[in-house]
Structures are given as C-alpha cells and as structure tokens.
Design a protein around this motif. Structure first.
Motif, PDB file in Angstrom:
ATOM      1  N   PRO A 101     -13.066 -12.234  -6.497  1.00  0.00           N
ATOM      2  CA  PRO A 101     -13.715 -12.376  -6.166  1.00  0.00           C
ATOM      3  C   PRO A 101     -14.304 -13.430  -7.757  1.00  0.00           C
ATOM      4  CG  PRO A 101     -13.160 -10.307  -6.975  1.00  0.00           C
ATOM      5  CD  PRO A 101     -12.435 -10.449  -5.984  1.00  0.00           C
ATOM      6  N   ALA A 102     -15.655 -13.791  -7.317  1.00  0.00           N
ATOM      7  CA  ALA A 102     -15.866 -14.843  -8.387  1.00  0.00           C
ATOM      8  C   ALA A 102     -15.744 -13.576 -10.071  1.00  0.00           C
ATOM      9  CB  ALA A 102     -17.480 -15.099  -8.550  1.00  0.00           C
ATOM     10  N   SER A 103     -16.834 -12.578  -9.895  1.00  0.00           N
ATOM     11  CA  SER A 103     -16.515 -11.521 -11.074  1.00  0.00           C
ATOM     12  C   SER A 103     -14.519 -10.942 -11.238  1.00  0.00           C
ATOM     13  CB  SER A 103     -17.376 -10.908 -10.909  1.00  0.00           C
ATOM     14  OG  SER A 103     -18.851 -11.620 -10.760  1.00  0.00           O
ATOM     15  N   LEU A 104     -14.236 -11.639 -12.596  1.00  0.00           N
ATOM     16  CA  LEU A 104     -12.927 -11.201 -13.001  1.00  0.00           C
ATOM     17  C   LEU A 104     -13.239  -9.689 -13.016  1.00  0.00           C
ATOM     18  CD1 LEU A 104     -11.196 -13.872 -13.446  1.00  0.00           C
ATOM     19  CD2 LEU A 104     -11.344 -13.110 -11.328  1.00  0.00           C
ATOM     20  N   THR A 105     -12.462  -8.911 -12.643  1.00  0.00           N
ATOM     21  CA  THR A 105     -12.258  -7.393 -13.220  1.00  0.00           C
ATOM     22  C   THR A 105     -11.249  -6.928 -14.012  1.00  0.00           C
ATOM     23  OG1 THR A 105     -11.471  -6.744 -11.124  1.00  0.00           O
ATOM     24  CG2 THR A 105     -13.623  -6.812 -11.578  1.00  0.00           C
ATOM     25  N   ASN A 106     -10.227  -5.246 -14.349  1.00  0.00           N
ATOM     26  CA  ASN A 106      -9.052  -5.692 -15.203  1.00  0.00           C
ATOM     27  C   ASN A 106      -7.956  -5.859 -13.820  1.00  0.00           C
ATOM     28  OD1 ASN A 106     -10.285  -4.931 -17.442  1.00  0.00           O
ATOM     29  ND2 ASN A 106     -10.445  -2.999 -17.198  1.00  0.00           N
ATOM     30  N   TRP A 107      -8.251  -5.265 -13.203  1.00  0.00           N
ATOM     31  CA  TRP A 107      -7.143  -4.922 -11.638  1.00  0.00           C
ATOM     32  C   TRP A 107      -6.625  -7.003 -11.000  1.00  0.00           C
ATOM     33  CZ3 TRP A 107      -8.454  -7.275  -6.796  1.00  0.00           C
ATOM     34  CH2 TRP A 107      -9.892  -6.583  -6.480  1.00  0.00           C
ATOM     35  N   SER A 108      -7.894  -7.661 -11.852  1.00  0.00           N
ATOM     36  CA  SER A 108      -7.991  -8.870 -10.573  1.00  0.00           C
ATOM     37  C   SER A 108      -7.639  -9.843 -11.519  1.00  0.00           C
ATOM     38  CB  SER A 108      -9.213  -9.553 -10.721  1.00  0.00           C
ATOM     39  OG  SER A 108     -10.103  -9.491 -11.089  1.00  0.00           O
ATOM     40  N   LEU A 109      -7.711  -9.245 -12.882  1.00  0.00           N
ATOM     41  CA  LEU A 109      -6.622 -10.177 -14.012  1.00  0.00           C
ATOM     42  C   LEU A 109      -4.948  -9.574 -14.068  1.00  0.00           C
ATOM     43  CD1 LEU A 109      -9.166 -10.006 -17.146  1.00  0.00           C
ATOM     44  CD2 LEU A 109      -8.066 -11.741 -15.621  1.00  0.00           C
ATOM     45  N   SER A 110      -5.064  -7.864 -13.973  1.00  0.00           N
ATOM     46  CA  SER A 110      -3.088  -7.826 -13.952  1.00  0.00           C
ATOM     47  C   SER A 110      -3.232  -8.484 -12.674  1.00  0.00           C
ATOM     48  CB  SER A 110      -3.638  -6.708 -13.350  1.00  0.00           C
ATOM     49  OG  SER A 110      -2.304  -6.146 -13.131  1.00  0.00           O
ATOM     50  N   LEU A 111      -3.576  -8.667 -11.909  1.00  0.00           N
ATOM     51  CA  LEU A 111      -3.206  -9.718 -10.212  1.00  0.00           C
ATOM     52  C   LEU A 111      -2.275 -11.321 -10.544  1.00  0.00           C
ATOM     53  CD1 LEU A 111      -3.929  -9.576  -6.588  1.00  0.00           C
ATOM     54  CD2 LEU A 111      -3.733 -11.304  -7.610  1.00  0.00           C
ATOM     55  N   LEU A 112      -4.018 -11.679 -11.681  1.00  0.00           N
ATOM     56  CA  LEU A 112      -3.632 -13.312 -11.654  1.00  0.00           C
ATOM     57  C   LEU A 112      -2.347 -13.222 -12.359  1.00  0.00           C
ATOM     58  CD1 LEU A 112      -7.655 -14.340 -12.107  1.00  0.00           C
ATOM     59  CD2 LEU A 112      -5.447 -15.078 -10.456  1.00  0.00           C
TER      60      LEU A 112
END
Length: 395
Positions: free
Chosen positions: A269-280
């Motif tokens: 998603p365009a809005s990053l979250t804690n879980w998406s930053l962890s994935l990155l």
C-alpha cells in the motif's frame, strides 16, 4: 578452551556458510567486546560486526542488521536491554537471535526461547561457547530451504502505476523461465488479480488468519495461476484493516512462499505501516516507483528518508521513473530526478496510459493486446537490471 577443541571450531568457522560468517553481529557492553575483538583475529568472528552498547542504552533501529545472526547482551533487571530482543524480533523475524547473560537465569532463558530466541550464552564471552552457538545456527541455516529473493514495489503516491509494474515485472521473470509468485498486500485497494483477469475465491486473508495451521496445502488452495505462469495471492475482496496484520504471521506466509518459488514479488500500500516496513527490511530489492512531478518527487524523497531512519539499506533501494516525458520547457528530466533524490535511476517506463487501461479493462497484460510496446520493452530491460542487482541469471 583446549587447543584441539579450538582448532576444530576454527576449522568449522572457516567452512561455515559465507552469509553467516559475514553477517554476525555482536551487541554488548564495550568491556565485553574489547576482549572479544582481541580474540577474534581469525575464523568466524573475524568478520563480525561489533556494536558497543551499554545495558541502559536502547538499540537504535539503524543498528538492527538486515539478516544473519545477532548475539545481544541483555539483563532482566535493565528494561532497556530487554527491549533489544523485542526490537530485533519485530524489525526482522528472520534474524537468529542469541542472548548473552552475565548471570544464568533458566526461567528467563526458557521465556526468551519461547519468544523466538535460538540460544543463550554466558558473559564474559568464552570463545568456544560463542563459536559453538553461532556455528549451530550456521549449520541449521545450511540445512534449511533456500528462500527466494523478495522484490517489493513501493509508490510515494496512490495511482502511481505500481500494480501495473509489479504485474508486468513478475510476468517478465516468468517468461524468462523462473517460477514466480506475486503477493498483493495492498489490503484495501489491491487490484493485481483484477487487472490480470482473475476472480479469486481465496485471498491473502485466508493465509493471515490461518495462524500456525498455515501449510503448503492451504497455500496451494489460495494461489491462482495466471496464464503467464505467475502464481497470484490476491488482496482481500473486502476492506481489511491495514494495522490488523500480524507481523509474525506475515513472516510465516513469506517464508512459506519464498521456499516454493524462484522469485517473490510484493505490491504494498502507499501508506506504509510497521509490518510493511518490517517486510521491506527483509527485501532483497525495493523498487521505488516515482514520476517526474514535484508532488511525487517530494514524497519519494520523504520515503527515502524514512527508509534511512528505520535502518533499511539504501543499497537495496532502486528508483524507477514511471510515465517518463521528454524534457520540454520548464519540465523536470531524468537527470533532475536523480539530483533531487540523490540516487541513480535504475530504469524508466514510457507512458502508455491509454493502452494499459484498455488492456487492464480486459484483464490482460499489455503485451497481450499490443504487438509492440515501449512500456513492455522497458520492463524487459528492468528484469535484466533487477537480476543483475540480486546476482541471479535472468534466464
């Protein structure tokens, strides 16, 4: 440590997997690291990253390694030190964490191991014990299934063409003979399956809600096979609360998928979250898709700043410019984009908005409707460049 035992351990250290030897991080009070550094002139510890950190100091996100083994000094009486384990595990669930304790506390050790810590050793560091613990992790890692490279596409603004890129990129890798899976994690606006002409009965939600029951059978039931050969895990059909994603469960999903494919692609998603930053933080390659407009560039610059703040390696972030226009009077060209973002451009994508829209309305990829396409040629070039950066052959 006996001379014979030390020789055996050092010999094993020299043959341990290269990634483990180069990605060992030891975080401890400086008084313990000084002795460790002097004893680690050769072997596995010679390549270790040593981070001096007193017990009362919090572990900064920038100090969290992206992979490998971490030996971290903790003390149950010092809350800041105990937070280190949580920080390490939350930022990257795939890290192998070994705790180092000045005083043995079996109850604490059991609790930490249940929480994901792989082992515990005593302080001050004994070379034999430290080497044995790290080598045990290295040997386990060498026996585990190889995880496929993870490629994530992020966009500074919605509607930036990220879904179009990730679907065509995955199809390009599949065309080169690789088994590929595309995971649509844009949980509220994801359209990957729609633009590929697929109507899924099961989605990523089934995997995120399966808990520890997730397995290859469930995964196979969720994945749909596209005509290109790409396996697709679709976004939810209903609105899914973005913050409701459990990072540990997402880690299980990614590990399972990466164990079965050559490459895994993720649309975020365009809005990053804690879980998406962890994935990155776990991604092998992050493609930041931007345009030449000022709004997109400002947001792209902010994203790069966020990545730096949370410790995501800038070397794994590549910029791709979408809908590239030739420079007109007062326009921003590609060189200006590089200067504005402080990064070289990995690739550019020519504008074919109308042709892409027509193809997606039919549930088709662009090459299925257009005999010659500049956009498809640009994606093919990007496939080669991404392969070169990851260190794999495109075919």
């Amino acid at each position: 440590m006996s001379i014979e035992m030390g020789d055996r351990l050092r010999q094993k250290a020299g043959t341990a997997p290269t990634g483990i030897r180069r990605e060992l991080t030891v975080i401890a009070a400086s008084r313990f690291l000084d002795a460790t550094a002097s004893a680690a002139a050769t072997g596995l510890l010679a390549d270790a990253r040593l981070i001096p950190l007193e017990l009362a100091e919090d572990l900064a996100l920038a100090q969290v390694p992206h992979s490998g083994v971490v030996v971290v000094h903790v003390d149950p009486t010092v809350p800041a030190s105990m937070r280190r384990v949580e920080t390490l595990r939350s930022r990257n669930p795939e890290l192998s964490v070994i705790v180092a304790l000045e005083q043995t506390d079996l109850r604490l050790v059991r609790t930490l191991i249940r929480g994901g810590v792989v082992d515990a050793i005593s302080l001050p560091f004994a070379e034999e014990e430290l080497l044995q613990a790290v080598l045990a992790v290295a040997e386990q890692a060498s026996d585990e299934t190889r995880l496929a490279p993870l490629v994530a596409v992020v966009r500074p603004l919605g509607g930036g063409g990220a879904t179009t890129l990730v679907t065509h990129l995955a199809a390009g890798f599949a065309a080169a003979g690789h088994s590929c899976c595309l995971i649509d994690l844009d949980l509220q606006l994801g359209r990957a399956s729609e633009v590929m002409g697929m109507a899924p009965r099961r989605t990523i939600t089934d995997l995120l809600e399966a808990g520890t029951a997730i397995d290859a059978t469930l995964l196979d039931a969720v994945i749909q096979r596209h005509a290109s050969g790409v396996g697709v895990i679709s976004a939810p059909s209903d609105i899914f609360p973005i913050e409701a994603v459990n990072r540990d469960q997402l880690g299980r999903v990614l590990a399972l998928v990466r164990g079965q494919y050559d490459f895994v692609f993720v649309d975020l998603p365009a809005s990053l979250t804690n879980w998406s930053l962890s994935l990155l933080a776990q991604a092998d390659e992050i493609l930041l898709l931007t345009e030449q407009g000022l709004s997109s560039l400002r947001q792209a610059k902010r994203l790069l700043g966020l990545f730096e703040a949370v410790g995501i390696d800038d070397a794994r972030v590549s910029v791709v410019v979408n809908r590239v226009q030739n420079k007109l009077f007062g326009a921003i060209n590609v060189s200006d984009v590089e200067q504005a973002l402080g990064k070289n451009i990995l690739g550019v994508l020519r504008p074919e908005k109308n042709a892409i829209a027509v193809a997606q309305d039919q549930g088709l990829l662009l090459h299925e409707t257009s005999g010659k396409s500049g956009y498809c040629a640009d994606v093919a070039a990007l496939v080669q460049k991404v392969c070169n950066r990851i260190g794999t052959s495109p075919s």
